[in-house]
Every structure is written in C-alpha cells, then in structure tokens.
Design an enzyme around this catalytic site. Structure first.
Site, PDB file in Angstrom:
ATOM      1  N   SER A   1       4.340 -66.545  67.644  1.00 14.98           N
ATOM      2  CA  SER A   1       3.070 -66.298  68.356  1.00 14.98           C
ATOM      3  C   SER A   1       2.229 -67.566  68.284  1.00 14.98           C
ATOM      4  O   SER A   1       2.277 -68.297  67.288  1.00 14.98           O
ATOM      5  CB  SER A   1       2.310 -65.152  67.682  1.00 14.98           C
TER       6      SER A   1
ATOM      7  N   TYR B   1      -1.922 -61.656  60.525  1.00 12.56           N
ATOM      8  CA  TYR B   1      -0.897 -61.634  61.587  1.00 12.56           C
ATOM      9  C   TYR B   1      -0.444 -63.067  61.892  1.00 12.56           C
ATOM     10  O   TYR B   1       0.756 -63.364  61.923  1.00 12.56           O
ATOM     11  CB  TYR B   1      -1.462 -60.960  62.844  1.00 12.56           C
TER      12      TYR B   1
END
Ligand SMILES: NC(=O)c1ccc[n+]([C@@H]2O[C@H](COP(=O)([O-])OP(=O)(O)OC[C@H]3O[C@@H](n4cnc5c(N)ncnc54)[C@H](OP(=O)(O)O)[C@@H]3O)[C@@H](O)[C@H]2O)c1
Length: 258
Positions: free
Chosen positions: A152, A165
């Site tokens: 990501s 995250y």
C-alpha cells in the site's frame, strides 16, 4: 493470434488470497483471462463461489479454496487443495489484508494484532508455504516461481488513520524485498505492488461519504481510478517477460503519493 507474451500466463497455476472481494477478485479474473488456472482463496465461501462462477462464465478455469491467511494449518490445507486440483502453484498473489479507520489513540492492542496477523503474518505464511512447495517442484531449474505482495502507498506516505496499517504494509514491503534476496537463486521472484486508494469493500465507507469526496479532492489528479489499473503490472510481474525483475516495488496510485 496468440496472447501478448508480456501477459500470457497459459500453463500457470495462480493462487490469489483475499479473492472473495475487492482488488483480489479483480486479480483472479485478470489472471484467468490471461490463461492461468486460478485458485481463489479467502474465508467467505459464498463470495468465492460467485467469483469462480463469473470466471467460468467468461471461459476461464478456477476453483475456490477456504483459507485463513493468519492460520498455518488453514494455509497448508489451501495449498493441498490447490495442488490436488491444478498441480503446483507457481504464481502467488499475497493480496489478503485488513484495515481499520481508527487513528492511533483509538486503536486497541487487539486491533494492532489483528492488522499484523493478516497483513504481515498472513503474507509471510502465504509466501513461505508456496515457496517450499515450488522448490520441491523444481523452481531452482525452471525459474518459474512468482510471488507478488500487495502492499500500500501508506507504507510510503502518511495518510489519515493509517498509522499501524501503514506500518504493517511497510513490513510487508520489507518482507517482499528480503524474500526476493533469499530466494534469488531458488527460481522464485518476489515483487511488491503498492496500490493507491481504490474503491473496494475496504474503502467503501470512506469513499461513499462526503469526507471521502473531500479526500479525493486532495489527490493530485482529484479523481479515483478503477482497480483494473493494477492488472497490467500484476500480469507483467507474473509472466515470463519479468524473469529479470525481483525485489521491485511498483506503485500504482495515479500520483497520490506525489
Ligand atoms: N482498496 C484500496 O484502496 C487499497 C489500497 C492499497 C492497498 N490495498 C490492499 O489491497 C488488498 C485487498 O484489499 P481490498 O481493498 O480489495 O479490500 P477488501 O475488499 O476488504 O478485500 C480484502 C480481502 O482479504 C480477505 N481477507 C481478509 N482477512 C483474511 C484472512 N485472515 N484470511 C484470508 N483472507 C482474508 C477478505 O476475504 P474474506 O473476508 O472472505 O476472508 C477479502 O477478500 C489488501 O491487502 C489491502 O490492504 C487496498
């Protein structure tokens, strides 16, 4: 006319984790359309069955397997089922992942463990179980092993409510590069794709809201692109044409990290 060699995956057996929805469901369809036999892995059997039916309706070959990427026994059983159906998995897309919308002070210790379990331990188990089986099937000589980890852009740039995250995605990226180095002479390439923000179940609440529209307005191109932007880089990395690419990190974000 034959398929473009950069994207021709005829004869390959691909396993996609997190294929029951979102980006993973799209990856499975793209791999099947490129000629691979595809194993769709996740926990929700009903959603997987829908995706398999769609692939079969389009003329592709696919099966669904139950797999919890955080669990070693479940991971081994999923690879066993994949092998029984299609033979050794040579193309592994470690896509399954989870997120929260909480800022750091709202995250519980359980949230932290939940994020790490899927996004780090899950990637580790998926990649290493596949690599063991690939080596046993002769990857050193055939050089046919491919692992693609879905990271990501939050591993690169600080976006709202992505502290842990993003840390798990930075860990997954690091793991990808380390595995690429360790497996360099085992005939297994490992690369990372870092998507920007795309619409999926994970981001539906955000992008369905007014705050989401304001967030999109902060992107350099002030728009959302379809997740199919990720398919060409994925197919390239999985193909024979990418035999010289390992340890790479490819960002596909329409400029969101700029
Ligand atoms: N959408 C974005 O904007 C974006 C941006 C950057 C990176 N990503 C990454 O892209 C990947 C896919 O996300 P998405 O946006 O497509 O989200 P999504 O629609 O929520 O899909 C997540 C998938 O992961 C699976 N999964 C979660 N935990 C699992 C577990 N323990 N075992 C097996 N499967 C599990 C889910 O399947 P089950 O619930 O059926 O098990 C689901 O298929 C994730 O790694 C995410 O971090 C997404």
């Amino acid at each position: 006319m034959g398929r473009d060699p950069h994207y021709d995956l005829t004869g390959r057996v691909a396993l996609v984790t997190g294929a029951s929805s979102g980006l993973g469901a799209g990856f499975a369809k793209a791999l099947a359309a490129a000629g691979a036999k595809v194993v769709l892995a996740a926990r929700r059997a009903d959603k997987l069955a829908e995706q398999v039916a769609a692939i079969e309706a389009a003329g592709g070959q696919a099966i669904a397997v139950s797999m919890d990427v955080t669990d070693e026994t479940s991971t081994k059983a999923a690879y066993d089922a994949a092998e029984a159906a299609f033979g050794t998995v040579d193309t592994i897309v470690a896509n399954a992942g989870v997120a929260t919308e909480k800022t750091a002070l709202g995250l519980s210790v359980d949230d932290v463990d939940y994020l790490h379990a899927a996004n780090v331990r899950g990637v580790f188990l998926t990649a290493t179980e596949g690599a063991r089986r690939l080596e046993a099937a002769g990857s050193r000589e055939k050089e046919h092993g491919r692992v693609v980890i879905i990271g990501s852009i939050t591993a690169e740039k600080i976006f709202p409510a992505t502290s842990v995250y993003g840390a798990t995605k930075a860990a997954a990226r690091h793991l990808g590069k380390a595995l690429a180095r360790e497996w360099a002479r085992r005939g297994i390439s490992v690369n990372v794709i870092q998507p920007g923000y795309f619409e999926s179940e994970m981001t539906a609440d955000l992008f369905g809201s007014e705050a989401g529209a304001k967030f999109v307005a902060t992107f350099p191109r002030q728009r959302m692109r379809p997740a199919s932007d990720l398919h060409a880089p994925l197919l390239l990395l999985c193909s024979d044409a990418a035999r010289g690419i390992t340890g790479a990190v490819i960002t596909v974000d329409d400029g969101q990290t700029l």
